[in-house]
Design an enzyme around this catalytic site. Structure first.
Site, PDB file in Angstrom:
ATOM      1  N   PHE A 127       1.182  -0.968   0.055  1.00 15.42           N
ATOM      2  CA  PHE A 127      -0.376  -0.411  -0.426  1.00 15.42           C
ATOM      3  C   PHE A 127       0.505   0.982  -0.180  1.00 15.42           C
ATOM      4  O   PHE A 127       1.467   1.206   0.629  1.00 15.42           O
ATOM      5  CB  PHE A 127      -0.893   0.171   1.196  1.00 15.42           C
ATOM      6  CG  PHE A 127      -1.978   0.915   1.130  1.00 15.42           C
ATOM      7  CD1 PHE A 127      -3.330   1.271   0.577  1.00 15.42           C
ATOM      8  CD2 PHE A 127      -1.899   2.186   1.666  1.00 15.42           C
ATOM      9  CE1 PHE A 127      -4.162   2.661   0.427  1.00 15.42           C
ATOM     10  CE2 PHE A 127      -2.374   3.822   1.762  1.00 15.42           C
ATOM     11  CZ  PHE A 127      -3.973   3.286   0.653  1.00 15.42           C
ATOM     12  N   ASP A 213       8.745   2.718   1.975  1.00 18.53           N
ATOM     13  CA  ASP A 213       8.286   3.241   2.669  1.00 18.53           C
ATOM     14  C   ASP A 213       7.349   3.418   4.158  1.00 18.53           C
ATOM     15  O   ASP A 213       7.401   1.783   4.377  1.00 18.53           O
ATOM     16  CB  ASP A 213       6.341   2.633   1.532  1.00 18.53           C
ATOM     17  CG  ASP A 213       5.561   3.639   2.241  1.00 18.53           C
ATOM     18  OD1 ASP A 213       5.639   3.821   3.279  1.00 18.53           O
ATOM     19  OD2 ASP A 213       4.514   3.573   1.638  1.00 18.53           O
ATOM     20  N   LYS A 242       1.975   9.951   8.079  1.00 14.95           N
ATOM     21  CA  LYS A 242       0.944   9.294   9.406  1.00 14.95           C
ATOM     22  C   LYS A 242       2.163   9.791  10.478  1.00 14.95           C
ATOM     23  O   LYS A 242       1.629  11.153  11.292  1.00 14.95           O
ATOM     24  CB  LYS A 242       1.096   8.232   9.509  1.00 14.95           C
ATOM     25  CG  LYS A 242       0.730   7.443   8.163  1.00 14.95           C
ATOM     26  CD  LYS A 242      -0.684   6.299   8.737  1.00 14.95           C
ATOM     27  CE  LYS A 242      -1.247   5.470   7.818  1.00 14.95           C
ATOM     28  NZ  LYS A 242      -1.126   5.168   6.623  1.00 14.95           N
TER      29      LYS A 242
END
Ligand code: PLP
Length: 389
Positions: A127, A213, A242
């Site tokens: 993702f 990532d 995040k």
């Protein structure tokens, strides 16, 4: 009827305030938050040091523009370079943007080497975000459906499979390998250290960029600053978002080694990226993680949770695996278990289910033993009940 666009199946609850690891809803009911806004609220809710830093910054200046030097951005870049081992930082506002920057950087690197149609190798179950390029890099046909044509220039291989990437060594268009050291949305699945070390060596031999990532697994969540540090490798490019700003929107694309020094003015940019308020949030987050020893705390609390979850659940029929690192934990069941999210919320606990059948726990890094025990006392009976039913 809501005027919000219908992009989320929202749960029937609205939170009005929080403190530490707890959130309170509009009816006055309080919940233990084991999700942290999906790995965002690193310092929990209303951390006094974060609140004071933000209030102070808001009183001085919130936004200026990257047309000028921004001291807070310089300080943040210094700190991120120090903890990551990389040299340069591009600041943006989200994980997708950080990954867009990484993908552009990889392509730019390729063009510099005379590769006109650069290809980035990406993983099954990855993702990387919802923008067109990051959606194309993401391995979810359901999320991609209806948005074709996707962005070209990606090649997908199985996750944690060094040979599958080695098999691409003859492909002269490959410029980078992009992966999550610990896949989040894909089911809380860590890559093995030997695979990541092998990918590092392969990327060196092929002069490919290794892009990690770390949007979900970075910023201390796994007990190290970054997920790749568990394998003691150094990527060329690292993306963050995040947990970086403990709730303020901020993302970052870090570059080192052969990925450093590529961009020049005009190649990339962001209006909001690196604004003083978001940078102050990230600086306060880093400072509190360091001064309050939250890396060690995440490791210890995570180890306790994993040990106790295994003790209570490992033998139970229907529990397939309990895995993760630090405070990024997954409990994989043998059946879809989205219904557990509602049952937990009714019991006063906020959790998430990803990949249909993986219960995902992402508590704030301030989670301690007391909160961990409370989480276990609420969650374990719910899971056992659910599996019986
Ligand atoms: C959440 C996430 C993203 C996307 O971040 P946004 O801020 O939602 O754009 C990218 N990569 C990973 C690993 C993520 O978990």
């Amino acid at each position: 009827m809501s005027h919000l666009m219908n992009t989320y199946a929202r749960q029937p609850v609205a939170f009005t305030h929080g403190a530490g690891c707890f959130l309170t809803d509009s009816e006055g009911k309080t919940y233990l938050d084991a999700l942290s806004g999906i790995a965002v609220n690193t310092l929990g809710h209303a951390h006094p040091k974060l609140v004071a830093a933000l209030a102070g910054q808001a009183q001085r200046v919130i936004h200026v523009s990257n047309l000028y030097h921004i001291q807070e951005a310089e300080a943040l870049a210094d700190a991120l370079a120090r903890i990551s081992g990389l040299q340069e930082v591009f600041l943006c506002n989200s994980g997708a943007e950080a990954n867009e920057a990484a993908i552009k950087l990889a392509r730019f690197y390729g063009h510099r080497r005379g590769i006109d149609r650069p290809v980035v190798v990406v993983m099954d179950n990855a993702f990387h975000g919802r923008t067109l390029a990051t959606l194309s890099a993401t391995a979810n046909p359901k999320a991609q459906k209806g948005f074709e044509p996707l962005v070209e220039g990606f090649l997908r291989v199985p996750f944690d499979d060094l040979d599958a990437v080695r098999a691409l060594a003859d492909n002269a268009n490959v410029v980078a390998v992009m992966l999550e050291a610990l896949q989040g949305e894909g089911g809380v699945t860590p890559i093995s250290s030997p695979t990541l070390q092998g990918l590092r060596a392969l990327c060196d031999a092929q002069e490919w960029l290794l892009v990690c990532d770390e949007v979900q697994c970075g910023m201390g969540r796994t007990g190290q600053w970054f997920g790749y540090q568990h394998a003691e490798v150094l990527p060329d490019v690292v993306t963050l978002a995040k947990g970086l700003g403990s709730g303020l929107p901020i993302g970052a694309c870090l570059a080192g080694g052969r990925a450093a020094g590529l961009f020049a003015p005009g190649n990339h940019g962001s209006t909001f990226g690196g604004n003083p308020l978001s940078c102050r949030a990230a600086l306060a987050t880093l400072e509190v993680i360091e001064t309050e020893g939250l890396l060690a705390r995440a490791e210890a609390t995570g180890a306790l949770l994993q040990r106790e979850l295994k003790r209570a659940l490992a033998g139970a029929a229907g529990v397939k695996a309990i895995r993760g690192k630090g405070l990024m934990l997954g409990i994989e069941l043998d059946r879809p278990c989205g219904a557990l999210v509602d049952k937990a919320r009714e019991a006063g606990l906020l959790i998430n289910v990803t990949h249909d059948s993986v219960i995902r726990l992402l508590p704030a890094l301030i989670f301690g033993e007391a909160e961990a025990r409370q989480l276990l006392a609420l969650l374990v009976p719910l899971i056992l009940d659910f599996l019986k039913g």
